[in-house]
Design a protein around this motif. Structure first.
Motif, PDB file in Angstrom:
ATOM      1  N   SER A 123      70.857  56.893  25.703  1.00 12.24           N
ATOM      2  CA  SER A 123      69.728  55.349  26.586  1.00 12.24           C
ATOM      3  C   SER A 123      70.287  54.283  25.186  1.00 12.24           C
ATOM      4  O   SER A 123      70.421  54.320  24.767  1.00 12.24           O
ATOM      5  CB  SER A 123      68.573  56.220  26.834  1.00 12.24           C
ATOM      6  OG  SER A 123      68.163  55.593  25.321  1.00 12.24           O
ATOM      7  N   ASN A 124      69.787  53.156  25.956  1.00 16.13           N
ATOM      8  CA  ASN A 124      70.365  51.841  25.320  1.00 16.13           C
ATOM      9  C   ASN A 124      68.591  51.800  24.528  1.00 16.13           C
ATOM     10  O   ASN A 124      68.074  50.441  23.713  1.00 16.13           O
ATOM     11  CB  ASN A 124      69.952  50.832  26.264  1.00 16.13           C
ATOM     12  CG  ASN A 124      71.100  51.071  26.959  1.00 16.13           C
ATOM     13  OD1 ASN A 124      72.754  51.215  26.452  1.00 16.13           O
ATOM     14  ND2 ASN A 124      71.476  50.438  28.491  1.00 16.13           N
ATOM     15  N   ARG A 125      67.433  53.138  24.261  1.00 12.25           N
ATOM     16  CA  ARG A 125      66.436  53.188  23.614  1.00 12.25           C
ATOM     17  C   ARG A 125      67.096  53.917  22.139  1.00 12.25           C
ATOM     18  O   ARG A 125      66.513  55.443  23.235  1.00 12.25           O
ATOM     19  CB  ARG A 125      65.431  53.022  24.625  1.00 12.25           C
ATOM     20  CG  ARG A 125      64.992  51.847  25.059  1.00 12.25           C
ATOM     21  CD  ARG A 125      63.627  52.156  25.806  1.00 12.25           C
ATOM     22  NE  ARG A 125      62.957  52.789  25.324  1.00 12.25           N
ATOM     23  CZ  ARG A 125      61.722  52.064  24.097  1.00 12.25           C
ATOM     24  NH1 ARG A 125      61.948  50.530  23.947  1.00 12.25           N
ATOM     25  NH2 ARG A 125      60.896  52.546  24.198  1.00 12.25           N
ATOM     26  N   TYR A 126      67.045  53.304  21.292  1.00 11.15           N
ATOM     27  CA  TYR A 126      67.283  54.386  20.597  1.00 11.15           C
ATOM     28  C   TYR A 126      67.202  54.920  19.387  1.00 11.15           C
ATOM     29  O   TYR A 126      67.020  52.597  19.104  1.00 11.15           O
ATOM     30  CB  TYR A 126      68.925  55.271  20.352  1.00 11.15           C
ATOM     31  CG  TYR A 126      69.810  53.915  20.518  1.00 11.15           C
ATOM     32  CD1 TYR A 126      70.272  53.826  19.211  1.00 11.15           C
ATOM     33  CD2 TYR A 126      70.507  53.331  21.257  1.00 11.15           C
ATOM     34  CE1 TYR A 126      71.312  52.545  18.784  1.00 11.15           C
ATOM     35  CE2 TYR A 126      71.377  52.460  21.357  1.00 11.15           C
ATOM     36  CZ  TYR A 126      71.663  52.030  19.651  1.00 11.15           C
ATOM     37  OH  TYR A 126      72.878  51.206  19.310  1.00 11.15           O
ATOM     38  N   VAL A 127      67.012  54.893  18.021  1.00 13.74           N
ATOM     39  CA  VAL A 127      66.516  54.983  16.693  1.00 13.74           C
ATOM     40  C   VAL A 127      68.291  55.580  15.727  1.00 13.74           C
ATOM     41  O   VAL A 127      68.003  56.996  16.193  1.00 13.74           O
ATOM     42  CB  VAL A 127      65.564  55.140  16.800  1.00 13.74           C
ATOM     43  CG1 VAL A 127      65.707  55.194  14.934  1.00 13.74           C
ATOM     44  CG2 VAL A 127      63.983  54.594  16.822  1.00 13.74           C
TER      45      VAL A 127
END
Length: 167
Positions: A123-127
């Protein structure tokens, strides 16, 4: 894991470099471990292995060809970053039909009809967690607990960026 991505600079070769270690001594850094180990992990754990635009800077030496070809056959997606890399793979006996020359495209991979999720698109939300070979097992356990918990709490994907030999 949904996939293992190997990508970056001049990784695909059978060389070793002399390096300075943290204790002040000199050691050897086996560059081939950056692609061999992930490829073997994918094979053992039945996880797709994606070679996303690494460089193959040198021809593979004759004494390594059989081993090299065997590992490359386990790769599910094979792209390289330039024509020289393509030529070196073909010279090593890898079918030209299996190799794509592309710009670095890790965030938009798609493989023959598989969805992005199936090939490891995140996703566009990652670490991104970068590790190296100096991390101790105790520290790794603590980092895994903290970062893993943070990602779960915040609905983030965890992208591992292993360098050197922690794979």
């Amino acid at each position: 894991y949904s996939s293992i991505v190997v990508g970056g600079g001049a990784l695909i070769n059978m060389s070793a470099l002399d390096i300075d270690l943290s204790d002040g001594t000199r050691g050897s850094y086996d560059i081939s471990a950056t692609w061999e180990i992930p490829s073997l992990m994918g094979l053992v754990h039945r996880v797709p292995v994606l070679w996303n635009a690494p460089d193959v800077p040198y021809m593979i030496r004759e004494e390594h060809l059989d081993y090299f070809r065997t590992l490359v056959k386990t790769v599910d997606y094979l792209s390289v970053r330039n024509d020289n890399s393509f030529d070196n793979l073909v010279a090593a006996g890898i079918s030209a039909d299996l190799v794509r020359v592309v710009p670095d495209s890790v965030f938009s991979l798609s493989i023959s009809g598989k969805t992005n999720q199936e090939v490891g698109q995140f996703s566009n939300r990652y670490v991104v967690l970068h590790l190296n070979n100096f991390i101790t097992q105790e520290t790794l356990s603590k980092v895994s607990e903290i970062v893993g918990g943070y990602c779960l709490e915040n609905e983030l994907d965890l992208v591992l960026l292993p360098l050197s030999e922690p794979h």
